[in-house]
Design a protein around this motif. Structure first.
Motif, PDB file in Angstrom:
ATOM      1  N   GLN A 178       0.837  -1.196   0.000  1.00 39.45           N
ATOM      2  CA  GLN A 178       0.000   0.000   0.000  1.00 39.45           C
ATOM      3  C   GLN A 178       0.871   1.245   0.000  1.00 39.45           C
ATOM      4  OE1 GLN A 178      -2.534  -0.596   3.415  1.00 39.45           O
ATOM      5  NE2 GLN A 178      -3.912  -1.924   2.285  1.00 39.45           N
ATOM      6  N   ASP A 179       0.455   2.226  -0.766  1.00 36.69           N
ATOM      7  CA  ASP A 179       1.132   3.511  -0.897  1.00 36.69           C
ATOM      8  C   ASP A 179       2.508   3.407  -1.570  1.00 36.69           C
ATOM      9  OD1 ASP A 179      -1.061   4.699   0.405  1.00 36.69           O
ATOM     10  OD2 ASP A 179      -0.158   4.317   2.365  1.00 36.69           O
ATOM     11  N   LYS A 180       2.768   2.316  -2.285  1.00 34.68           N
ATOM     12  CA  LYS A 180       4.007   2.172  -3.044  1.00 34.68           C
ATOM     13  C   LYS A 180       3.659   1.732  -4.460  1.00 34.68           C
ATOM     14  CE  LYS A 180       7.006   1.213   0.836  1.00 34.68           C
ATOM     15  NZ  LYS A 180       7.991   0.348   1.432  1.00 34.68           N
ATOM     16  N   ALA A 181       4.428   2.199  -5.429  1.00 30.10           N
ATOM     17  CA  ALA A 181       4.128   1.907  -6.832  1.00 30.10           C
ATOM     18  C   ALA A 181       4.786   0.613  -7.328  1.00 30.10           C
ATOM     19  CB  ALA A 181       4.582   3.071  -7.707  1.00 30.10           C
ATOM     20  N   GLU A 182       5.854   0.167  -6.674  1.00 34.56           N
ATOM     21  CA  GLU A 182       6.580  -1.012  -7.144  1.00 34.56           C
ATOM     22  C   GLU A 182       5.779  -2.292  -6.902  1.00 34.56           C
ATOM     23  OE1 GLU A 182      10.659  -3.448  -6.204  1.00 34.56           O
ATOM     24  OE2 GLU A 182      10.472  -1.410  -5.491  1.00 34.56           O
ATOM     25  N   GLN A 183       5.634  -3.099  -7.960  1.00 36.46           N
ATOM     26  CA  GLN A 183       4.891  -4.351  -7.859  1.00 36.46           C
ATOM     27  C   GLN A 183       5.737  -5.420  -7.171  1.00 36.46           C
ATOM     28  OE1 GLN A 183       3.902  -5.294 -11.899  1.00 36.46           O
ATOM     29  NE2 GLN A 183       2.255  -3.799 -11.992  1.00 36.46           N
ATOM     30  N   LEU A 184       5.116  -6.148  -6.259  1.00 37.33           N
ATOM     31  CA  LEU A 184       5.784  -7.271  -5.600  1.00 37.33           C
ATOM     32  C   LEU A 184       5.532  -8.567  -6.359  1.00 37.33           C
ATOM     33  CD1 LEU A 184       4.734  -6.489  -1.927  1.00 37.33           C
ATOM     34  CD2 LEU A 184       6.956  -6.064  -2.976  1.00 37.33           C
ATOM     35  N   PHE A 185       4.380  -8.641  -7.013  1.00 40.95           N
ATOM     36  CA  PHE A 185       3.990  -9.844  -7.758  1.00 40.95           C
ATOM     37  C   PHE A 185       3.127  -9.428  -8.934  1.00 40.95           C
ATOM     38  CE2 PHE A 185       1.221 -13.380  -8.782  1.00 40.95           C
ATOM     39  CZ  PHE A 185       2.081 -14.468  -8.765  1.00 40.95           C
ATOM     40  N   ASP A 186       3.385 -10.037 -10.087  1.00 38.86           N
ATOM     41  CA  ASP A 186       2.567  -9.796 -11.268  1.00 38.86           C
ATOM     42  C   ASP A 186       2.622 -11.052 -12.126  1.00 38.86           C
ATOM     43  OD1 ASP A 186       0.928  -8.251 -13.046  1.00 38.86           O
ATOM     44  OD2 ASP A 186       2.683  -7.953 -14.321  1.00 38.86           O
ATOM     45  N   GLY A 187       1.569 -11.875 -12.059  1.00 43.01           N
ATOM     46  CA  GLY A 187       1.564 -13.108 -12.828  1.00 43.01           C
ATOM     47  C   GLY A 187       0.451 -14.037 -12.403  1.00 43.01           C
ATOM     48  N   TRP A 188       0.535 -15.272 -12.908  1.00 44.45           N
ATOM     49  CA  TRP A 188      -0.466 -16.296 -12.619  1.00 44.45           C
ATOM     50  C   TRP A 188      -0.098 -17.040 -11.353  1.00 44.45           C
ATOM     51  CZ3 TRP A 188      -4.948 -16.544 -15.159  1.00 44.45           C
ATOM     52  CH2 TRP A 188      -5.029 -15.922 -16.403  1.00 44.45           C
ATOM     53  N   MET A 189      -1.087 -17.246 -10.485  1.00 45.38           N
ATOM     54  CA  MET A 189      -0.917 -18.038  -9.279  1.00 45.38           C
ATOM     55  C   MET A 189      -1.890 -19.213  -9.367  1.00 45.38           C
ATOM     56  SD  MET A 189      -1.033 -16.758  -5.305  1.00 45.38           S
ATOM     57  CE  MET A 189       0.276 -15.559  -5.510  1.00 45.38           C
ATOM     58  N   ILE A 190      -1.414 -20.410  -9.062  1.00 45.47           N
ATOM     59  CA  ILE A 190      -2.212 -21.625  -9.189  1.00 45.47           C
ATOM     60  C   ILE A 190      -2.646 -22.097  -7.807  1.00 45.47           C
ATOM     61  CG2 ILE A 190      -2.203 -23.992 -10.067  1.00 45.47           C
ATOM     62  CD1 ILE A 190       0.109 -23.074 -11.924  1.00 45.47           C
ATOM     63  N   ALA A 191      -3.939 -22.389  -7.656  1.00 44.87           N
ATOM     64  CA  ALA A 191      -4.491 -22.750  -6.348  1.00 44.87           C
ATOM     65  C   ALA A 191      -3.866 -24.012  -5.766  1.00 44.87           C
ATOM     66  CB  ALA A 191      -6.006 -22.905  -6.441  1.00 44.87           C
ATOM     67  N   THR A 192      -3.670 -25.042  -6.579  1.00 48.39           N
ATOM     68  CA  THR A 192      -3.136 -26.292  -6.042  1.00 48.39           C
ATOM     69  C   THR A 192      -1.625 -26.278  -5.868  1.00 48.39           C
ATOM     70  OG1 THR A 192      -3.035 -27.240  -8.261  1.00 48.39           O
ATOM     71  CG2 THR A 192      -5.005 -27.714  -6.948  1.00 48.39           C
ATOM     72  N   SER A 193      -0.947 -25.289  -6.439  1.00 49.40           N
ATOM     73  CA  SER A 193       0.513 -25.177  -6.316  1.00 49.40           C
ATOM     74  C   SER A 193       0.916 -23.728  -6.070  1.00 49.40           C
ATOM     75  CB  SER A 193       1.185 -25.682  -7.594  1.00 49.40           C
ATOM     76  OG  SER A 193       0.828 -27.002  -7.861  1.00 49.40           O
ATOM     77  N   PRO A 194       0.534 -23.146  -4.931  1.00 55.97           N
ATOM     78  CA  PRO A 194       0.836 -21.730  -4.708  1.00 55.97           C
ATOM     79  C   PRO A 194       2.336 -21.436  -4.650  1.00 55.97           C
ATOM     80  CG  PRO A 194      -0.096 -22.730  -2.738  1.00 55.97           C
ATOM     81  CD  PRO A 194      -0.180 -23.749  -3.823  1.00 55.97           C
ATOM     82  N   ALA A 195       3.148 -22.414  -4.288  1.00 54.43           N
ATOM     83  CA  ALA A 195       4.590 -22.183  -4.212  1.00 54.43           C
ATOM     84  C   ALA A 195       5.261 -22.176  -5.583  1.00 54.43           C
ATOM     85  CB  ALA A 195       5.243 -23.250  -3.338  1.00 54.43           C
ATOM     86  N   LEU A 196       4.555 -22.653  -6.607  1.00 49.89           N
ATOM     87  CA  LEU A 196       5.116 -22.688  -7.951  1.00 49.89           C
ATOM     88  C   LEU A 196       5.433 -21.288  -8.468  1.00 49.89           C
ATOM     89  CD1 LEU A 196       5.811 -24.638 -10.265  1.00 49.89           C
ATOM     90  CD2 LEU A 196       3.505 -24.270 -11.128  1.00 49.89           C
ATOM     91  N   ASN A 197       4.552 -20.348  -8.200  1.00 48.47           N
ATOM     92  CA  ASN A 197       4.757 -18.944  -8.561  1.00 48.47           C
ATOM     93  C   ASN A 197       4.149 -18.118  -7.427  1.00 48.47           C
ATOM     94  OD1 ASN A 197       5.557 -16.756 -10.071  1.00 48.47           O
ATOM     95  ND2 ASN A 197       3.744 -16.752 -11.361  1.00 48.47           N
ATOM     96  N   ALA A 198       4.937 -17.880  -6.395  1.00 43.12           N
ATOM     97  CA  ALA A 198       4.424 -17.310  -5.150  1.00 43.12           C
ATOM     98  C   ALA A 198       4.844 -15.858  -4.947  1.00 43.12           C
ATOM     99  CB  ALA A 198       4.918 -18.135  -3.971  1.00 43.12           C
ATOM    100  N   LEU A 199       4.092 -15.182  -4.105  1.00 36.81           N
ATOM    101  CA  LEU A 199       4.449 -13.844  -3.648  1.00 36.81           C
ATOM    102  C   LEU A 199       5.672 -13.975  -2.743  1.00 36.81           C
ATOM    103  CD1 LEU A 199       3.860 -10.812  -3.038  1.00 36.81           C
ATOM    104  CD2 LEU A 199       2.367 -11.616  -1.203  1.00 36.81           C
ATOM    105  N   ASP A 200       6.680 -13.158  -2.980  1.00 40.09           N
ATOM    106  CA  ASP A 200       7.893 -13.184  -2.171  1.00 40.09           C
ATOM    107  C   ASP A 200       7.917 -11.938  -1.303  1.00 40.09           C
ATOM    108  OD1 ASP A 200      10.353 -13.875  -1.144  1.00 40.09           O
ATOM    109  OD2 ASP A 200      11.473 -13.016  -2.827  1.00 40.09           O
ATOM    110  N   HIS A 201       7.390 -12.066  -0.087  1.00 40.29           N
ATOM    111  CA  HIS A 201       7.334 -10.940   0.847  1.00 40.29           C
ATOM    112  C   HIS A 201       7.709 -11.450   2.231  1.00 40.29           C
ATOM    113  CE1 HIS A 201       5.725  -7.605   3.233  1.00 40.29           C
ATOM    114  NE2 HIS A 201       5.847  -6.893   2.133  1.00 40.29           N
TER     115      HIS A 201
END
Length: 119
Positions: free
Chosen positions: A83-106
């Motif tokens: 919030q209040d920042k312009a830089e994206q932390l994640f932008d892409g497809w996330m899969i319900a059965t494999s959330p770690a495959l392409n996960a948010l890194d925070h």
């Protein structure tokens, strides 16, 4: 030569049958986690909408699911930023059965897809 043609035919048949027809749902059911406090938050978000989840803004571009199995594997296109920042932390497809495959890194927060909302 006939053996090579047989292999090509087998690959063509299995490749065509492996593809599933997907449909887009009007939104997604998701879960957020604050790793410091251990608090979780379930929320629903509509396609094109942005929601505040803890210290993050989550925007849903699309949520798709297999047409022949609406309760099956959902995959959602998400854009997430602090919030209040312009830089994206994640932008892409996330899969319900494999959330770690392409996960948010925070370091503090985690967000994942549970399922698509179906009509």
């Amino acid at each position: 030569m006939t053996r090579a043609l047989a292999v090509l035919f087998a690959l063509a048949v299995t490749g065509a049958s492996a593809q599933q027809r997907a449909e887009s749902g009007p939104g997604a059911a998701m879960r957020g986690l604050d790793k410091v406090s251990g608090q979780t938050m379930d929320f629903e978000i509509r396609t094109g909408e942005t929601k505040a989840v803890f210290g993050l803004d989550v925007a849903l571009g699309d949520c798709r699911y297999p047409a022949d199995n609406p309760t099956g594997d959902a995959f959602a296109y998400l854009t997430i930023w602090e919030q209040d920042k312009a830089e994206q932390l994640f932008d892409g497809w996330m899969i319900a059965t494999s959330p770690a495959l392409n996960a948010l890194d925070h370091a503090r927060y985690d967000v994942w897809v549970i399922r698509c909302i179906t009509p």
